[in-house]
Motif scaffolding. Structure first.
Motif, mmCIF file in Angstrom:
data_model
loop_
_atom_site.group_PDB
_atom_site.id
_atom_site.type_symbol
_atom_site.label_atom_id
_atom_site.label_comp_id
_atom_site.label_asym_id
_atom_site.label_seq_id
_atom_site.Cartn_x
_atom_site.Cartn_y
_atom_site.Cartn_z
ATOM 1 N N SER A 180 0.896 -1.195 0.091
ATOM 2 C CA SER A 180 -0.029 -0.028 0.039
ATOM 3 C C SER A 180 0.777 1.153 0.054
ATOM 4 C CB SER A 180 -0.760 -0.021 1.146
ATOM 5 O OG SER A 180 -0.082 0.128 2.476
ATOM 6 N N ARG A 181 0.235 2.496 -0.400
ATOM 7 C CA ARG A 181 0.987 3.629 -0.461
ATOM 8 C C ARG A 181 1.550 4.146 1.229
ATOM 9 N NH1 ARG A 181 -2.988 4.005 -4.136
ATOM 10 N NH2 ARG A 181 -2.249 4.655 -6.282
ATOM 11 N N ALA A 182 0.471 3.817 2.109
ATOM 12 C CA ALA A 182 0.849 4.115 3.450
ATOM 13 C C ALA A 182 2.029 3.265 3.861
ATOM 14 C CB ALA A 182 -0.204 3.742 4.455
ATOM 15 N N ALA A 183 2.129 1.788 3.789
ATOM 16 C CA ALA A 183 3.191 1.002 3.796
ATOM 17 C C ALA A 183 4.459 1.429 3.383
ATOM 18 C CB ALA A 183 2.963 -0.599 3.573
ATOM 19 N N MET A 184 4.501 2.007 1.944
ATOM 20 C CA MET A 184 5.803 2.520 1.225
ATOM 21 C C MET A 184 6.023 3.810 1.825
ATOM 22 S SD MET A 184 7.575 1.794 -1.340
ATOM 23 C CE MET A 184 6.551 0.690 -2.481
ATOM 24 N N LEU A 185 5.505 4.591 2.359
ATOM 25 C CA LEU A 185 5.651 5.638 3.150
ATOM 26 C C LEU A 185 6.458 5.619 4.406
ATOM 27 C CD1 LEU A 185 2.447 8.114 2.629
ATOM 28 C CD2 LEU A 185 4.839 8.505 1.873
ATOM 29 N N ARG A 186 5.862 4.456 5.140
ATOM 30 C CA ARG A 186 6.590 4.156 6.299
ATOM 31 C C ARG A 186 7.764 3.585 6.192
ATOM 32 N NH1 ARG A 186 5.474 3.509 11.502
ATOM 33 N NH2 ARG A 186 6.630 1.807 12.513
ATOM 34 N N GLU A 187 7.787 2.660 5.175
ATOM 35 C CA GLU A 187 9.097 1.965 4.797
ATOM 36 C C GLU A 187 10.255 2.702 4.372
ATOM 37 O OE1 GLU A 187 9.224 -2.089 4.025
ATOM 38 O OE2 GLU A 187 7.149 -2.152 4.224
ATOM 39 N N TRP A 189 10.037 6.510 3.738
ATOM 40 C CA TRP A 189 9.988 7.848 3.952
ATOM 41 C C TRP A 189 9.972 8.182 5.463
ATOM 42 C CZ3 TRP A 189 8.149 6.905 -0.759
ATOM 43 C CH2 TRP A 189 8.601 7.783 -1.811
ATOM 44 N N GLU A 190 9.660 6.735 6.137
ATOM 45 C CA GLU A 190 9.485 6.512 7.499
ATOM 46 C C GLU A 190 8.558 7.509 8.418
ATOM 47 O OE1 GLU A 190 13.516 6.508 8.959
ATOM 48 O OE2 GLU A 190 14.233 4.603 8.211
ATOM 49 N N THR A 191 7.774 8.230 7.594
ATOM 50 C CA THR A 191 6.779 9.098 8.139
ATOM 51 C C THR A 191 5.644 9.287 7.308
ATOM 52 O OG1 THR A 191 6.372 11.278 9.274
ATOM 53 C CG2 THR A 191 7.616 11.172 7.321
ATOM 54 N N ASP A 196 2.661 14.232 1.057
ATOM 55 C CA ASP A 196 1.509 13.817 0.123
ATOM 56 C C ASP A 196 1.503 12.371 -0.506
ATOM 57 O OD1 ASP A 196 -0.627 13.411 -1.771
ATOM 58 O OD2 ASP A 196 0.083 15.350 -2.939
ATOM 59 N N PRO A 197 0.749 11.414 -0.203
ATOM 60 C CA PRO A 197 0.881 9.999 -0.558
ATOM 61 C C PRO A 197 1.014 9.692 -2.031
ATOM 62 C CG PRO A 197 -1.118 10.236 0.952
ATOM 63 C CD PRO A 197 -0.758 11.687 0.781
ATOM 64 N N ASN A 198 0.797 11.077 -2.862
ATOM 65 C CA ASN A 198 0.824 10.823 -4.182
ATOM 66 C C ASN A 198 2.455 10.925 -4.812
ATOM 67 O OD1 ASN A 198 -1.950 10.546 -5.019
ATOM 68 N ND2 ASN A 198 -2.001 12.923 -4.818
ATOM 69 N N VAL A 199 3.339 11.166 -3.761
ATOM 70 C CA VAL A 199 4.692 11.039 -4.090
ATOM 71 C C VAL A 199 4.937 9.665 -4.628
ATOM 72 C CG1 VAL A 199 5.355 10.520 -1.659
ATOM 73 C CG2 VAL A 199 6.953 11.968 -3.386
ATOM 74 N N VAL A 200 4.317 8.599 -3.721
ATOM 75 C CA VAL A 200 4.566 7.191 -4.194
ATOM 76 C C VAL A 200 4.257 7.006 -5.660
ATOM 77 C CG1 VAL A 200 4.220 5.032 -3.622
ATOM 78 C CG2 VAL A 200 4.089 6.661 -1.670
ATOM 79 N N ASP A 201 3.281 7.549 -6.147
ATOM 80 C CA ASP A 201 2.755 7.452 -7.520
ATOM 81 C C ASP A 201 3.734 7.954 -8.418
ATOM 82 O OD1 ASP A 201 -0.478 6.621 -7.470
ATOM 83 O OD2 ASP A 201 0.342 7.579 -5.819
ATOM 84 N N GLN A 202 4.450 9.006 -7.995
ATOM 85 C CA GLN A 202 5.408 9.747 -8.888
ATOM 86 C C GLN A 202 6.624 8.880 -8.934
ATOM 87 O OE1 GLN A 202 6.087 13.538 -6.861
ATOM 88 N NE2 GLN A 202 3.792 14.134 -7.298
#
Length: 235
Positions: A180-187, A189-191, A196-202
């Motif tokens: 998930s985007r949330a899991a990616m942000l946590r792993e 970016w660690e926060t 913006d969760p859309n950074v993952v899509d970028q």
């Protein structure tokens, strides 16, 4: 996966057991520290079918009768250093979090929490364990050198930024599993704060272009509304 849930609140322990069981895990519950340690010793001494030794994850409440979750965490780690421990607490105090991490905890969650987040954090600590156990990941024609932070296709390097490599590493650690985007942000970016969760899509978009140009033999699949996974190109 074999998971040990330790919580003296029996209703909470039952809820966690049912939720994790529905995710396909084998769950054992304990309601105090000594019982948890006895179960862990028994599991180490009697491996499960398939060669697994002991539990892979322990979800431990900090406020346990007779022996604190911090002590239980430390003793579980002494018994089996490969065991991932996630501590649960109703207290949002920095000192408590520091104490838990110093005791060897792999993660820390504040009650109340969404079960989906706990499930994601369990997957995250298991991915981290897998990465420390192997120096490289192979998917399709792509190889990730985890020690040198290099992506290669055959003898050719794939030029990736540090963050691009980390996003690809998370996906490639479990090919076919949706992150998930949330899991990616946590792993990566660690926060979740001020990002913006859309950074993952970028970053996913950039990776797709680079992997296609490199003819890496893999593709990144979007599961709409859920997240992303990486699979060999022929799938």
């Amino acid at each position: 996966m074999r998971i040990l849930v330790v919580d003296d609140e029996r209703e909470m322990a039952a809820l966690l057991s049912r939720g994790l069981g529905s995710d396909g895990h084998e769950v054992t519950t304990a309601f105090d520290g000594p019982s948890a340690l006895a179960l862990a010793r028994q599991a180490v001494a009697n491996p499960a079918a398939g060669g697994e030794t002991g539990y892979q994850v322990a979800v431990v409440d900090v406020m346990l009768p007779g022996r604190s979750g911090f002590t239980v965490c430390r003793e579980l780690k002494d018994l089996d250093p490969t065991l991932a421990v996630i501590l649960l607490t109703a207290r949002d105090a920095v000192d408590d979090r520091v104490r838990g991490l110093d005791a060897g905890a792999d993660d820390y969650m504040i009650k109340p929490f969404a079960f989906a987040e706990l499930a994601a954090r369990i997957r995250a600590v298991r991915r981290r364990d897998a990465l420390t156990a192997q120096p490289r990941l192979d998917v399709g024609g792509l190889t990730l050198d985890l020690h040198r932070h290099r992506a290669r296709v055959g003898e050719r390097d794939v030029p990736l930024s540090g963050t691009e490599f980390d996003v690809l590493r998370v996906l490639a650690s479990e090919p076919g599993v949706v992150v998930s985007r949330a899991a990616m942000l946590r792993e990566v970016w660690e926060t979740f704060d001020n990002i913006d969760p859309n950074v993952v899509d970028q970053y996913i978009s950039r990776l797709r272009r680079k992997l296609e140009l490199a003819e890496a033999g893999v593709r990144i699949v979007t599961s709409r509304g859920v997240g992303f996974s990486v699979v060999p190109a022929e799938r």
